[in-house]
Design a protein around this motif. Structure first.
Motif, mmCIF file in Angstrom:
data_model
loop_
_atom_site.group_PDB
_atom_site.id
_atom_site.type_symbol
_atom_site.label_atom_id
_atom_site.label_comp_id
_atom_site.label_asym_id
_atom_site.label_seq_id
_atom_site.Cartn_x
_atom_site.Cartn_y
_atom_site.Cartn_z
ATOM 1 N N PRO A 1 0.829 -1.208 0.000
ATOM 2 C CA PRO A 1 0.000 0.000 0.000
ATOM 3 C C PRO A 1 0.858 1.249 0.000
ATOM 4 O O PRO A 1 1.925 1.293 0.609
ATOM 5 C CB PRO A 1 -0.807 -0.127 1.295
ATOM 6 C CG PRO A 1 0.006 -1.013 2.176
ATOM 7 C CD PRO A 1 0.709 -1.962 1.248
ATOM 8 N N ALA B 1 0.547 7.052 1.728
ATOM 9 C CA ALA B 1 -0.611 7.897 2.041
ATOM 10 C C ALA B 1 -1.754 7.060 2.614
ATOM 11 O O ALA B 1 -2.422 7.468 3.571
ATOM 12 C CB ALA B 1 -1.071 8.651 0.792
ATOM 13 N N ASP B 2 -1.973 5.860 2.037
ATOM 14 C CA ASP B 2 -3.044 4.999 2.547
ATOM 15 C C ASP B 2 -2.725 4.506 3.958
ATOM 16 O O ASP B 2 -3.626 4.403 4.808
ATOM 17 C CB ASP B 2 -3.249 3.808 1.612
ATOM 18 C CG ASP B 2 -3.836 4.218 0.279
ATOM 19 O OD1 ASP B 2 -4.272 5.386 0.172
ATOM 20 O OD2 ASP B 2 -3.861 3.388 -0.652
ATOM 21 N N ILE C 1 -3.547 7.293 6.258
ATOM 22 C CA ILE C 1 -4.994 7.451 6.422
ATOM 23 C C ILE C 1 -5.538 6.411 7.390
ATOM 24 O O ILE C 1 -6.354 6.713 8.274
ATOM 25 C CB ILE C 1 -5.690 7.360 5.052
ATOM 26 C CG1 ILE C 1 -5.378 8.606 4.224
ATOM 27 C CG2 ILE C 1 -7.206 7.166 5.211
ATOM 28 C CD1 ILE C 1 -5.893 8.540 2.810
ATOM 29 N N GLN C 2 -5.068 5.152 7.249
ATOM 30 C CA GLN C 2 -5.511 4.108 8.166
ATOM 31 C C GLN C 2 -5.102 4.426 9.605
ATOM 32 O O GLN C 2 -5.858 4.182 10.550
ATOM 33 C CB GLN C 2 -4.940 2.762 7.735
ATOM 34 C CG GLN C 2 -5.468 2.273 6.388
ATOM 35 C CD GLN C 2 -4.781 0.991 5.939
ATOM 36 O OE1 GLN C 2 -4.015 0.392 6.688
ATOM 37 N NE2 GLN C 2 -5.053 0.581 4.698
ATOM 38 N N GLU D 1 -8.557 15.119 -1.132
ATOM 39 C CA GLU D 1 -8.784 13.715 -1.453
ATOM 40 C C GLU D 1 -8.514 12.821 -0.242
ATOM 41 O O GLU D 1 -9.199 11.819 -0.023
ATOM 42 C CB GLU D 1 -7.912 13.277 -2.633
ATOM 43 C CG GLU D 1 -6.419 13.459 -2.426
ATOM 44 C CD GLU D 1 -5.921 14.828 -2.863
ATOM 45 O OE1 GLU D 1 -4.715 14.964 -3.109
ATOM 46 O OE2 GLU D 1 -6.754 15.747 -2.970
ATOM 47 N N HIS D 2 -7.524 13.188 0.572
ATOM 48 C CA HIS D 2 -7.246 12.403 1.774
ATOM 49 C C HIS D 2 -8.336 12.614 2.819
ATOM 50 O O HIS D 2 -8.729 11.671 3.522
ATOM 51 C CB HIS D 2 -5.887 12.794 2.349
ATOM 52 C CG HIS D 2 -4.752 12.517 1.420
ATOM 53 N ND1 HIS D 2 -3.521 13.131 1.517
ATOM 54 C CD2 HIS D 2 -4.669 11.674 0.343
ATOM 55 C CE1 HIS D 2 -2.720 12.680 0.569
ATOM 56 N NE2 HIS D 2 -3.388 11.801 -0.161
ATOM 57 N N LYS E 1 -11.282 10.431 1.987
ATOM 58 C CA LYS E 1 -11.082 9.027 2.328
ATOM 59 C C LYS E 1 -11.212 8.793 3.833
ATOM 60 O O LYS E 1 -11.779 7.781 4.265
ATOM 61 C CB LYS E 1 -9.700 8.559 1.843
ATOM 62 C CG LYS E 1 -9.588 8.450 0.322
ATOM 63 C CD LYS E 1 -8.217 7.941 -0.083
ATOM 64 C CE LYS E 1 -8.106 7.815 -1.601
ATOM 65 N NZ LYS E 1 -6.758 7.330 -2.008
#
Length: 460
Positions: free
Chosen positions: A44, A47-48, A51-52, A70-71, A74
């Protein structure tokens, strides 16, 4: 395949570059993949992962505004609806998140009834749920006081279809008079143990409140029914009056099915005199008589009421006469509902006289008031001169055939009335049919008028 050696060439012996791994098992390296399907392509992005991490720690460290759009989107999609309101109330304004919160709590949500705002829907229904389950002396008041600052910017309407009384400290003994607990006497109503939640602090904490719907009673009490569960005590009345006087943004007040008497109606009305915003007052299904009606008549002359509902009370002719006197001079009221009282012809004629000068009332409901031909005679005169009335209800009265003919004669010159309910008024089939024809003509004229540029329905 080895290449053939040239003739005469000497082949040097090969020397091993190091120890042979096959000869020493301790020097062998075995590579075993933990995930046989692993590949660099499914790692991944950073950035993902961030975010998690933000979502997983949002309750302890809420981060939202500094994120890129965009973040941020999400993060909002991944946040669970179960987060504490102290974290999300003033931080999250995304309608998608609050829509998920509403869907988790309630299977049916009509967001159109809440200004098309999911956040408003959530906070209004959540606060209503807390208040309708609050038991004085048992529930923690801190739950309400902590919730009010979170709701104050979003709650426009409170609809409390029940307000619970305190739990009785002890059940009636075998020597107690069983009728005493069900009598609903004034003494029992004044007992401090029967007072409901004080709404003064609640209303004071909602500085944008516009509508308040109240029922002082218990919903679905079943076999636990007692008259004491349906009492609007004097302390309740005084605390509510103070809250109404302080709430200057209130536009609609509905206090129904709460045994509001003349004395309590006078206390409430006194707190509403000269109210700057009140437009609709609904006191239907109570115990208001002539004295209470006189107080409401005074309110008509000191407020900007547009709709008044006193249906199913104990008003008689003197109360109706007081309202008629105020109505003759009123310039704001558009809807008056007095159904299921007993004003009789004396009160009906007084209202008819007032309508000869009043030019603002649009809807009048006098169903079930023991009216007869004399009232119909005066109303027929009103129909011939009044140009603002569009809806009239005289159902369940004793108008009679002659009264029906009088009303038919008045409708001959009327061009504005589009609804006229005369069911169960004994006017006769012929009069009902001819009145229906006049109504259809007026409805068609109103429809054509509405199609003209810049025009509006006269009964909108």
């Amino acid at each position: 395949m080895q290449e053939a050696a040239e003739p005469g060439a000497v082949r040097a012996p090969l020397k091993p570059a190091g120890p042979n791994p096959a000869a020493n098992p301790r020097l062998m390296r075995r590579i075993i993949a933990e995930d046989p399907e692993w590949s660099l392509a499914i790692v991944p992005p950073l950035a993902d992962l961030c975010i998690q991490h933000i979502v997983g720690n949002f309750e302890r460290n809420p981060i939202l505004e500094p994120l890129l759009p965009e973040h941020k989107r999400k993060v909002l999609e991944l946040l669970p609806p179960s987060l504490p309101l102290a974290v999300t109330a003033n931080l999250i304004g995304d309608e998608g998140y609050w829509r998920r919160c509403c869907g988790q709590r309630w299977p049916v949500c009509r967001v159109s009834s809440y200004g098309a705002s999911w956040k408003r829907l959530f906070f209004e229904r959540h606060l209503e749920s807390v208040l309708t389950r609050f038991i004085p002396g048992t529930s923690d008041p801190g739950l309400v006081t902590a919730l009010l600052p979170l709701c104050r910017a979003y709650v426009r309407r409170l609809s409390l279809d029940q307000l619970l009384p305190p739990v009785r400290p002890d059940a009636p003994g075998p020597d107690d008079d069983g009728d005493a607990s069900d009598s609903g006497s004034e003494d029992s109503r004044d007992e401090p143990a029967r007072d409901h939640l004080d709404l003064g602090e609640v209303v004071a904490g909602l500085d944008r409140l516009e509508e308040l719907h109240l029922v002082y009673g218990v919903r679905d009490c079943g076999m636990n029914f007692e008259w004491n569960l349906f009492l609007f005590t004097h302390r309740d009345c005084r605390s509510l009056a103070g809250a109404l006087q302080a709430c200057r943004t209130l536009k609609v007040l509905k206090l129904t099915r709460s045994k509001v008497t003349d004395e309590k109606a006078r206390i409430l009305v006194h707190s509403l005199l000269d109210h700057p915003a009140l437009e609709e007052l609904d006191l239907a299904h109570n115990l208001i008589g002539d004295r209470g009606a006189r107080a409401v008549a005074k309110l008509l002359n000191h407020s900007r009421l547009r709709a008044l509902d006193l249906g199913n009370n104990r008003m008689r002719a003197p109360g109706a006469q007081a309202l008629a006197h105020a109505l003759a001079r009123n310039a704001t009221l558009t809807s008056l509902n007095l159904r299921l009282n007993c004003i009789e012809d004396e009160g009906g004629q007084a209202l008819a006289h007032a309508l000869q000068t009043n030019n603002t009332l649009v809807a009048l409901h006098l169903g079930g008031n023991e009216l007869s031909e004399p009232t119909a005679t005066l109303l027929s005169q009103v129909l011939s001169v009044n140009t603002t009335l569009t809806r009239i209800n005289l159902s369940c009265n004793h108008i009679g055939p002659d009264g029906g003919k009088q009303l038919l004669e008045g409708m001959t010159d009327n061009k504005t009335v589009v609804e006229f309910d005369l069911r169960l008024s004994e006017v006769g089939q012929e009069s009902e049919y001819l009145l229906g024809q006049h109504l259809k003509a007026n409805q068609e004229a109103a429809r054509l008028q509405a199609l003209l540029p810049g025009s509006a329905w006269p009964f909108s």
